[in-house]
Design a protein around this motif. Structure first.
Motif, PDB file in Angstrom:
ATOM      1  N   LYS A 168       0.852  -1.193   0.000  1.00 15.64           N
ATOM      2  CA  LYS A 168       0.000   0.000   0.000  1.00 15.64           C
ATOM      3  C   LYS A 168       0.886   1.241   0.000  1.00 15.64           C
ATOM      4  O   LYS A 168       1.730   1.407   0.888  1.00 15.64           O
ATOM      5  CB  LYS A 168      -0.872   0.015   1.253  1.00 15.64           C
ATOM      6  N   TRP A 169       0.632   2.088  -0.973  1.00 20.89           N
ATOM      7  CA  TRP A 169       1.481   3.269  -1.116  1.00 20.89           C
ATOM      8  C   TRP A 169       0.666   4.559  -1.061  1.00 20.89           C
ATOM      9  O   TRP A 169      -0.461   4.617  -1.532  1.00 20.89           O
ATOM     10  CB  TRP A 169       2.239   3.219  -2.433  1.00 20.89           C
ATOM     11  N   ALA A 170       1.318   5.558  -0.473  1.00 23.15           N
ATOM     12  CA  ALA A 170       0.751   6.909  -0.521  1.00 23.15           C
ATOM     13  C   ALA A 170       1.699   7.777  -1.339  1.00 23.15           C
ATOM     14  O   ALA A 170       2.897   7.491  -1.405  1.00 23.15           O
ATOM     15  CB  ALA A 170       0.600   7.473   0.882  1.00 23.15           C
ATOM     16  N   ILE A 171       1.134   8.798  -1.955  1.00 23.68           N
ATOM     17  CA  ILE A 171       1.963   9.735  -2.722  1.00 23.68           C
ATOM     18  C   ILE A 171       1.782  11.123  -2.119  1.00 23.68           C
ATOM     19  O   ILE A 171       0.652  11.556  -1.855  1.00 23.68           O
ATOM     20  CB  ILE A 171       1.527   9.790  -4.194  1.00 23.68           C
ATOM     21  N   LEU A 172       2.888  11.808  -1.882  1.00 19.39           N
ATOM     22  CA  LEU A 172       2.819  13.221  -1.498  1.00 19.39           C
ATOM     23  C   LEU A 172       3.710  13.978  -2.471  1.00 19.39           C
ATOM     24  O   LEU A 172       4.919  13.729  -2.527  1.00 19.39           O
ATOM     25  CB  LEU A 172       3.295  13.438  -0.063  1.00 19.39           C
ATOM     26  N   ALA A 173       3.102  14.861  -3.240  1.00 20.88           N
ATOM     27  CA  ALA A 173       3.884  15.583  -4.238  1.00 20.88           C
ATOM     28  C   ALA A 173       3.512  17.054  -4.206  1.00 20.88           C
ATOM     29  O   ALA A 173       2.410  17.418  -3.790  1.00 20.88           O
ATOM     30  CB  ALA A 173       3.620  14.997  -5.620  1.00 20.88           C
ATOM     31  N   LYS A 194       1.129  -3.818  -9.549  1.00 27.99           N
ATOM     32  CA  LYS A 194       0.021  -4.282  -8.716  1.00 27.99           C
ATOM     33  C   LYS A 194       0.137  -3.814  -7.269  1.00 27.99           C
ATOM     34  O   LYS A 194      -0.023  -4.579  -6.323  1.00 27.99           O
ATOM     35  CB  LYS A 194      -0.111  -5.821  -8.772  1.00 27.99           C
ATOM     36  N   LYS A 195       0.445  -2.563  -7.116  1.00 32.16           N
ATOM     37  CA  LYS A 195       0.470  -1.968  -5.775  1.00 32.16           C
ATOM     38  C   LYS A 195      -0.759  -1.072  -5.624  1.00 32.16           C
ATOM     39  O   LYS A 195      -1.236  -0.501  -6.614  1.00 32.16           O
ATOM     40  CB  LYS A 195       1.731  -1.109  -5.573  1.00 32.16           C
ATOM     41  N   ASP A 196      -1.239  -0.961  -4.393  1.00 35.02           N
ATOM     42  CA  ASP A 196      -2.392  -0.085  -4.146  1.00 35.02           C
ATOM     43  C   ASP A 196      -1.932   1.338  -3.830  1.00 35.02           C
ATOM     44  O   ASP A 196      -1.010   1.512  -3.037  1.00 35.02           O
ATOM     45  CB  ASP A 196      -3.201  -0.592  -2.948  1.00 35.02           C
ATOM     46  N   ILE A 197      -2.589   2.305  -4.422  1.00 32.96           N
ATOM     47  CA  ILE A 197      -2.342   3.697  -4.016  1.00 32.96           C
ATOM     48  C   ILE A 197      -3.469   4.056  -3.035  1.00 32.96           C
ATOM     49  O   ILE A 197      -4.634   4.123  -3.417  1.00 32.96           O
ATOM     50  CB  ILE A 197      -2.370   4.652  -5.219  1.00 32.96           C
ATOM     51  N   GLU A 223       1.913   1.701   3.632  1.00 33.49           N
ATOM     52  CA  GLU A 223       3.167   1.099   4.109  1.00 33.49           C
ATOM     53  C   GLU A 223       4.363   1.793   3.483  1.00 33.49           C
ATOM     54  O   GLU A 223       5.463   1.796   4.024  1.00 33.49           O
ATOM     55  CB  GLU A 223       3.193  -0.385   3.743  1.00 33.49           C
ATOM     56  N   GLY A 224       4.141   2.313   2.320  1.00 35.56           N
ATOM     57  CA  GLY A 224       5.208   3.027   1.632  1.00 35.56           C
ATOM     58  C   GLY A 224       4.729   4.414   1.233  1.00 35.56           C
ATOM     59  O   GLY A 224       3.527   4.651   1.066  1.00 35.56           O
ATOM     60  N   LEU A 225       5.685   5.339   1.123  1.00 38.60           N
ATOM     61  CA  LEU A 225       5.329   6.713   0.758  1.00 38.60           C
ATOM     62  C   LEU A 225       6.271   7.197  -0.324  1.00 38.60           C
ATOM     63  O   LEU A 225       7.497   7.084  -0.192  1.00 38.60           O
ATOM     64  CB  LEU A 225       5.437   7.621   1.990  1.00 38.60           C
ATOM     65  N   TRP A 226       5.701   7.685  -1.375  1.00 42.26           N
ATOM     66  CA  TRP A 226       6.506   8.277  -2.454  1.00 42.26           C
ATOM     67  C   TRP A 226       6.399   9.796  -2.354  1.00 42.26           C
ATOM     68  O   TRP A 226       5.300  10.345  -2.350  1.00 42.26           O
ATOM     69  CB  TRP A 226       6.003   7.804  -3.821  1.00 42.26           C
ATOM     70  N   VAL A 227       7.524  10.458  -2.250  1.00 44.42           N
ATOM     71  CA  VAL A 227       7.526  11.903  -2.033  1.00 44.42           C
ATOM     72  C   VAL A 227       8.163  12.619  -3.221  1.00 44.42           C
ATOM     73  O   VAL A 227       9.299  12.320  -3.585  1.00 44.42           O
ATOM     74  CB  VAL A 227       8.315  12.273  -0.763  1.00 44.42           C
ATOM     75  N   ALA A 228       7.431  13.536  -3.818  1.00 47.80           N
ATOM     76  CA  ALA A 228       8.012  14.386  -4.857  1.00 47.80           C
ATOM     77  C   ALA A 228       7.952  15.827  -4.371  1.00 47.80           C
ATOM     78  O   ALA A 228       7.063  16.586  -4.734  1.00 47.80           O
ATOM     79  CB  ALA A 228       7.267  14.209  -6.171  1.00 47.80           C
TER      80      ALA A 228
END
Lengths: 400, 282, 334, 232, 236
Positions: A168-173, A194-197, A223-228
């Motif tokens: 499970k991933w979140a995005i903060l950009a 096949k990852k959930d956002i 569980e994971g966070l992608w930061v831009a």
């Protein structure tokens, strides 16, 4: 009363005549490089890095007797990282004879300069601007990019994400063009892998308080966070995320998020954060080792930061193009750059003729300790042919 | 949701401490101080430099003192000589000061971002509504509450506070009663600047320090002051809390409009009441 | 209204020679500009002067509002920026010819100012300034947000057709010819504003600025004239935006930011808004001071700050005001 | 008897307008002096001149024998001159008690305290915590006088204290002013209401068109000239 | 309306907080009359002028002009209907030249009698001077001129002679009386200079504490003891 208008106009005219320069630039032998960059404002720190790398490269070249016999000279002007100011200052530099321009920070600055380069008989070499447009639909024959574009960063996300265990991933950009694009490509990468956002958040550029977003990420169950986020935004977020315990709880990775200078500011907070690394002083190439050693000698043991390395790479390209062209004329240099292959700190790289984008390898890694200092440590190298997507075809490159 | 409201309170609290200094200065001098964000920035840097040796409280004290001196100097050297000129002239002067202070900070502390660590005594977090919440953020709320309380007690109960309120309403009559209004004005501008400094120091562990950081809070604090009513302390308090909430909830629930909401709020309030929520001046 | 006594005018009003003189100086100034463009070889000088003059038009708009209405706008960048974006977007979306785009770029900010004015003009003093600031920033935030069309903070370049009204577009981008264009526009604007200021409408608005209540008691409605001044001021500002877009061929949200309004205000006040041409003078001086300071040192901000404070402490009425006062002392009142 | 306030050859006014022409006026310790005259003859300009609100173009103003440059308004109060301004100028944001408290200038011996003022005007004690402007006209006048007393003046200058007051209140006012005068405070009463002047003052000046046209002791005042300069 | 007065206020009341500035004032001025309005400070004279001219709102009562109710009209509508006023504090446009401001006023009144007015009020020589730079007496006459432009039918004057020298006041009084007679203007005059009031007014109204104390010809007024008391105090 009315006659005073005339007086004002007269004064103006004479003032203009006084300030006018004596004549056109004469020194044809000198390689003159104009550096319009941010010396004040939020991006002043990045501007300082660009200037340092350029000065380093120029001093090195002049110590060797110049580039193909041409002494190198630079002039720096402040653009405040504003496109309109960049345009004014670049024009000024070009008209003063500094016709090879480099060092600009914001993509908007490059975009503003692009259409005017022909008018000024100048060329512009981007070493920091990342917007795809520069070598996409806004490409022009006199503009080149020796650094990674956003698409190159996006391309490495997909294979990397596949190797991660977090589902499970979140995005903060940042809610600006670059952040939106990065968020979008991460969503695509997630779909393929096949990852959930679970959360996709775009924070206003220049936010002071990230608590509402941190709260959203926490409650999303990611569980994971992608930061831009970059610069000030990146530091504000990282600091506050640490405070809220987010960095310890969630696996964090990002783009432009933990650059060398952000690491310098953030210290231990940045440790263990993953991210795309466009350049690291820890890169294991002979050319880079030599560069880093020389840099350390000159700057009291400091190692070059990512933007410094990238800008140095750009200078290497410019110098080699001048050597190849045996001329300092912008058009000749441009011809030598287009499609040329150059020896750089990242090894042999090619500047693609179709869109003037440098074909570069790209890296992934994390912030860890190396030689007693926190640095981006490369764990994965994505070779240039994989990292660089083929030209999208939006660039209709004209003739020089 | 509840935690988000608490977050809004933190931000509102921070905005309040920045804005209340502006309110003080405006109340007495009728000046919109564009350099206020830069005073905030200077406070953050001074706090940063002192915190390494003097700790959090030392930093807070140092920032307050240094900025109070800057404020006093500002009043004596610039605001008082210009008090009979058009207010716009003074506004431009504060513009000039903004440029000088930014340049000064860049010269002294460099161009790179700096960051203050969270003071060790306030590091860590506590459980609130089942979620961990940083202690330091609670400290920010507490400081804002303390400033609000301290300031209103000082204004209500102390002699100088009385003089400040009196000369804000009617400087001539106050002076005729033997109050040295010039000195009151020095005190007020110094205090306003000191509050800007304190707010800078308080926010230093939360925000990236850069010479231009003041510009990121200046306009928002203007909004607080104007919405609250120029020169009104109670109004500024209410406005800061409201804008803190509107800002944070807006970001969460209507992200596409969030950045425009405070401006539209200000336009709405001013059209409804040109004097702001609780103000009496225009 | 019976029995109007038509006495012989004891004093003749609005003597025509003054208008003739103003017209002559305007024509002379334009001719001087053309001559200057022909003599100065340096493209660098010409491009700087051209940009300074476009900024001067912006400052003239801001200054006119101060002069006639006595209120200070912190939001004129909105009118300027909307003009820029209108041309840029109209051409980008390909919805109309460039000539119509220019007309629309002049009309939109003007109409906006009129409608806005109806609502906000009654609000006095600092509150007015803060309102304009808020309105301007709302447009800035909007341009940042609407990135699908505006490109967000990166901005985008404007694709102009090869000719505008039959004139080759290159003319608008060549510093020498654009100098003549923008200089002539500036001169005509100042001439036009001077005529307006001297007209009954101009004098009425000064009267309202001076004493709104008395103006009502001599029988005037006082809202509409003030709204019209704001509208006119926005129109002048929009002209600057159009010229800027034609010359620069690029727009970014910076053209809407409050710091641009602030700079325009600094220029207007330094120049002295009591005189129609004061703000333009201030703009040109400010532009070159900043340019020269930026050439010399990266600490140009500090230098500009110090100069600003010193100028305001020494001559609070602005350069133009001081020059005019000196002129009057030397040659009597005119 | 030492001189407290003196105008000699004062010419002053606003902008280009000269309101006072060659005004000479003195008041000494413990004296009760009135300046009489109709509206618009320049009475308030006398006050404004020593406050620096009106511009002094020639002549001089002396406070306690020293030449007074009327730039810093608080100096006059510190030299023992307190003003009860025309229109009272009660500060609306302050309570009755606070309005009084501004007058307590620091660092001098203080015969006047809040309690003494409250004893003098019991109504102010009752309404001590209400906003000053919530009082009636007469009460506001008491407040303005009380506030002036709080700076412990040796001279109290009252500018049109009877303005807008009902006759019965003016009577009360007269009693209070007499009390103050008996306690040794010098009074300068700028008035057009002769009834008040008559019961308070001992000396008078008549101001007309910006000049002193008559002066003397109240005992010998002629009703004819009084009616000419003050009333119908 | 059998015989309509030029200007008529009935039961006018105005209140500030708990303080009544006007307590049900009835005032009726006949066509062509010069009416004096006197009374001590704070009696409500200026408030009455403000209510009649539309500067201040009244709480109750009506204002009529030649029989028409004008209570709801704005100030500029009243001016267009022929009701002009001057102000107690000089209320001109300091930054404009004398002629410019008279020109503006005449455009509103749609009657270009500037030259006439300037001649009547001795302003011709000052036509091109900025109003801020002319003498106080000239400013007062300019203030009056602004009200007289367009020959209003009714003129409300609030202390036109305040701050003028004796000579200037009397000169002004004569100009006023002369103009009123020649142009048939109805005048309501607030003035403290009794010489002026008693020499030119047809009737005089005495206001005290927001109410009318007396009304009559100058001679009648001189004889009313309450008037003397109002000015001089109860003890005389």
């Amino acid at each position: 009363m009315r006659r005073s208008h005339l007086l004002a106009f007269g004064l103006l005219g004479s003032a203009a005549a006084l300030v006018a320069p004596a004549g056109p630039a004469t020194a044809q032998e000198t390689l003159k490089i104009g550096v319009p960059t941010a010396l004040t404002g939020t991006y002043a720190g990045l501007g300082a890095e660009a200037v340092r790398a350029i000065e380093f490269a120029v001093a090195e070249a002049n110590a060797k007797g110049g580039v193909a016999g041409h002494k190198v000279e630079i002039k720096t002007l402040d653009t405040e990282a504003k496109p309109e100011v960049a345009r004014k200052q670049a024009e000024k530099l070009a008209l003063e004879g500094y016709k090879i321009l480099t060092g600009t920070i914001a993509s908007g600055e490059g975009l503003a300069m692009g259409p005017l380069l022909a008018r000024w008989d100048a060329i512009y070499v981007s070493t920091i601007n990342k917007s795809d447009k520069l070598t996409g639909d806004s490409c022009v024959p006199r503009m080149f990019r020796t650094n990674h574009q956003d698409a190159q960063d996006a391309a490495v996300v997909r294979p990397w994400l596949g190797s991660r265990k977090e589902g499970k991933w979140a995005i903060l950009a940042a809610d600006i063009a670059w952040g939106r694009d990065s968020g979008k490509s991460f969503v695509e990468a997630a779909k393929v892998n096949k990852k959930d956002i679970v959360a996709e958040i775009y924070s206003p550029f220049g936010s002071n308080d990230y608590a509402p977003f941190i709260q959203q990420i926490k409650s999303s169950g990611a569980e994971g966070l992608w930061v831009a986020l970059a610069g000030r935004d990146a530091i504000n977020f990282a600091t506050q995320a640490k405070e809220f315990g987010l960095l310890d709880k969630v696996f964090v990775a990002g783009v432009s998020f933990v650059t060398d200078n952000n690491v310098k500011t953030l210290g231990a907070t940045s440790k263990g954060i993953w991210g795309i690394i466009n350049y690291s002083s820890t890169l294991d190439t002979p050319a880079n080792k030599a560069f880093v050693e020389a840099w350390k000698t000159k700057y009291n043991g400091d190692e070059p930061a990512s933007f410094e390395g990238e800008t140095y790479l750009g200078m290497q390209v410019i110098f080699q193009a001048v050597e190849k062209a045996k001329s300092v004329k912008p058009v000749d240099v441009a011809k030598a750059m287009r499609g040329g292959t150059f020896d750089t700190v990242l090894g042999k790289v090619t500047l693609r003729a179709e869109d003037h984008q440098m074909v570069l390898p790209n890296y992934f890694g994390y912030i860890g300790e190396r030689g007693g200092k926190l640095r981006p440590i490369i764990t994965e190298t994505i070779p240039a042919n994989v990292a660089t997507t083929p030209p999208t075809g939006t660039c209709k490159m004209g003739e020089l | 949701m509840l935690v988000q409201i608490l977050n809004g309170l933190v931000y509102g609290g921070l905005l309040y401490i920045v804005s209340v200094g502006l309110v003080l200065i405006f109340g007495l001098r009728r000046i919109v101080n564009f350099a206020h964000g830069s005073l905030f920035m200077l406070g953050a840097y001074v706090g940063f430099s002192v915190a390494a040796m003097g700790g959090f409280w030392g930093a807070l004290l140092a920032a307050a003192i240094v900025l109070a001196l800057v404020g006093a100097l500002l009043d004596i050297a610039i605001l008082q000589p210009l008090q009979r000129e058009d207010p716009i002239v003074t506004v431009l002067v504060t513009f000039g000061l903004l440029l000088i202070l930014e340049d000064f900070a860049q010269f002294v502390w460099g161009k790179d971002f700096l960051k203050s660590p969270v003071p060790t005594m306030f590091s860590g977090s506590v459980l609130i509504f089942g979620e961990s919440f940083p202690v330091y953020r609670l400290v920010v709320i507490a400081v804002a509450a303390l400033v609000a309380l301290g300031l209103s007690v000082w204004l209500r109960l102390s002699k100088i506070g009385l003089y400040v309120r009196a000369s804000s309403a009617d400087p001539l009559t106050t002076a005729m009663q033997g109050v040295n209004t010039d000195r009151v004005s020095v005190i007020v501008v110094a205090l306003g600047a000191a509050l800007a400094g304190i707010s800078g120091t308080i926010s230093a562990p939360l925000l990236a320090l850069s010479p231009s950081m003041g510009s990121y809070i200046l306009i928002e604090s203007f909004i607080v002051v104007v919405v609250g009513g120029l020169g009104s302390f109670a109004g500024a308090f209410i406005a800061a809390i409201v804008i803190g909430q509107v800002h944070n909830l807006g970001l969460v629930y209507v992200p596409w409009a969030a950045t425009m909401i405070p401006f539209l709020l200000m336009v709405g309030v001013l059209i409804w009441r040109p004097t702001g929520i609780a103000g009496s001046h225009v | 209204m019976t029995g109007i006594v038509t006495t012989d005018p004891i004093v003749s009003r609005a003597p025509p020679p003054r208008h003739a003189l103003a017209l002559a100086s305007a024509i002379g100034a334009i001719a001087c500009g053309a001559l200057l463009a022909a003599t100065i070889q340096s493209s660098l000088m010409m491009t700087l002067v051209t940009q300074a003059i476009i900024t001067a038009i912006l400052a003239t708009g801001v200054g006119f509002l101060i002069r006639q209405n006595g209120v200070v706008s912190f939001g004129h960048a909105a009118f300027y920026g909307i003009a820029c974006y209108t041309i840029a977007l109209a051409l980008k979306l390909g919805v109309m010819r460039v000539e119509f785009a220019i007309l629309l770029a002049l009309a939109l900010p003007t109409a906006l100012a009129f409608l806005l004015g109806l609502v906000i003009i009654r609000i006095p003093g600092v509150a007015f300034s803060m309102l304009t600031l808020a309105v301007g920033q709302a447009f800035y935030e909007f341009a940042m947000k609407a990135r699908h069309v505006t490109g967000g903070e990166d901005g985008f370049s404007v694709s102009l057709p090869p000719a505008i009204l039959g004139i080759p577009t290159a003319w608008f981008q060549n510093p020498h010819s654009m100098f003549v264009v923008s200089w002539s526009v500036l001169v005509l604007i100042i001439f036009g504003l001077a005529l307006i200021a001297a007209s009954p409408f101009g004098r009425l608005t000064v009267a309202i600025r001076e004493n709104e209540e008395r103006a009502r008691f001599i029988g005037y409605r006082t809202t509409l004239p003030r709204v019209l001044v704001l509208t006119l001021s926005a129109f002048v500002t929009a002209i600057a935006g159009v010229l800027f877009t034609l010359y620069n061929t690029f727009v970014s949200p910076d053209v809407l930011h409050w710091t641009l309004s602030g700079s325009a205000l600094i220029m207007a006040i330094i120049g002295g808004p009591r005189l129609i041409w004061g703000p333009a003078l201030g703009a040109i001086i400010f532009f070159f001071t900043k340019d020269i300071a930026g050439d010399v040192t990266e600490h140009w901000q500090g230098i500009i700050g110090v100069i600003l404070i010193v100028v305001m402490l020494v001559i609070p009425s602005g350069l133009g005001g001081t020059l005019a006062a000196l002129w009057q002392r030397r040659f009597g009142h005119g | 008897m030492s001189e407290l306030l003196a105008f000699s050859n004062v010419v002053s006014g606003y902008g280009d307008a000269r309101i006072l022409h060659d005004v000479d006026l003195t008041i000494g310790d413990g004296e009760r002096v009135a300046v009489l005259g109709r509206n618009g003859v320049g009475k308030t300009t006398i006050v404004n001149t020593f406050l620096g609100v009106a511009r002094l173009s020639s002549g001089e103003v002396r406070l306690a024998g020293e030449r007074h440059s009327p730039i810093r308004h608080f100096i006059a109060a510190r030299r023992g001159i307190a003003l009860v301004p025309q229109g009272r100028r009660i500060i609306p944001t302050l309570t009755v008690r606070e309005n009084l408290a501004i007058g307590g200038a620091p660092g001098r011996n203080k015969p006047w305290t809040l309690d003494r003022v409250f004893d003098l005007f019991p109504i102010l004690r009752e309404r001590a915590n209400t906003p000053g402007t919530a009082l009636s006209g007469g009460q506001q006048q008491m407040l303005a006088i009380g506030r002036a007393l709080m700076s412990n003046p040796s001279l109290l200058v009252l500018d049109e204290p009877s303005e807008g007051l009902a006759p019965v209140i003016i009577d009360e006012l007269a009693v209070v002013l007499r009390q103050l005068a008996d306690a040794g405070t010098a009074l300068l009463l700028i008035e057009q209401h002769f009834g008040l002047v008559h019961r308070v003052a001992e000396r008078y000046y008549v101001l007309s068109k910006g000049t002193i046209v008559e002066q003397g002791h109240l005992a010998g005042i002629s009703m004819e000239s009084l009616k000419k300069h003050v009333a119908v | 309306m059998a015989e309509s007065h030029a200007i008529e206020g009935s039961k006018l009341t105005r209140q500030f907080g708990g303080f009544f500035a006007l307590k049900g004032v009835d005032l009726a001025v006949k066509r062509g009359e010069i009416r004096g309005l006197i009374g001590p400070n704070g009696a409500g004279k200026s408030t009455l002028i403000d209510v009649l001219s539309g500067r201040a709102e009244h709480r109750s009562g009506t204002v009529r002009m030649f029989g028409t109710d004008i209570s709801a009209m704005t100030a500029q509508q009243r001016r267009h209907a022929g009701l002009a006023r001057s102000f107690q504090r000089t209320n001109i446009f300091p930054d404009l030249t004398v002629i410019d401001q008279l020109d503006i006023a005449s455009r509103a009144a749609e009657m270009p009698n500037i030259d006439e007015i300037m001649a009547e009020l001795n302003l011709t020589a000052l036509a091109f001077r900025r109003a801020a730079n002319i003498s106080y007496g000239d400013q007062r006459r300019l203030d009056l001129a602004l009200a007289l432009i367009g020959r209003p039918k009714i003129l409300l004057l609030d202390e036109p002679a305040a701050g003028l020298s004796i000579g200037e006041s009397l000169e002004l009084a004569h100009i006023l009386k002369d103009l009123a007679a020649r142009w048939g203007v109805t005048v309501l005059l607030v003035e403290h200079d009794m010489e002026v009031v008693f020499s030119i007014c047809d009737r005089i109204t005495v206001l005290h504490l927001g109410a009318i104390l007396a009304e009559g010809t100058p001679d009648q007024i001189r004889g009313v003891p309450e008037v003397v008391t109002a000015y001089l105090g109860s003890s005389v």
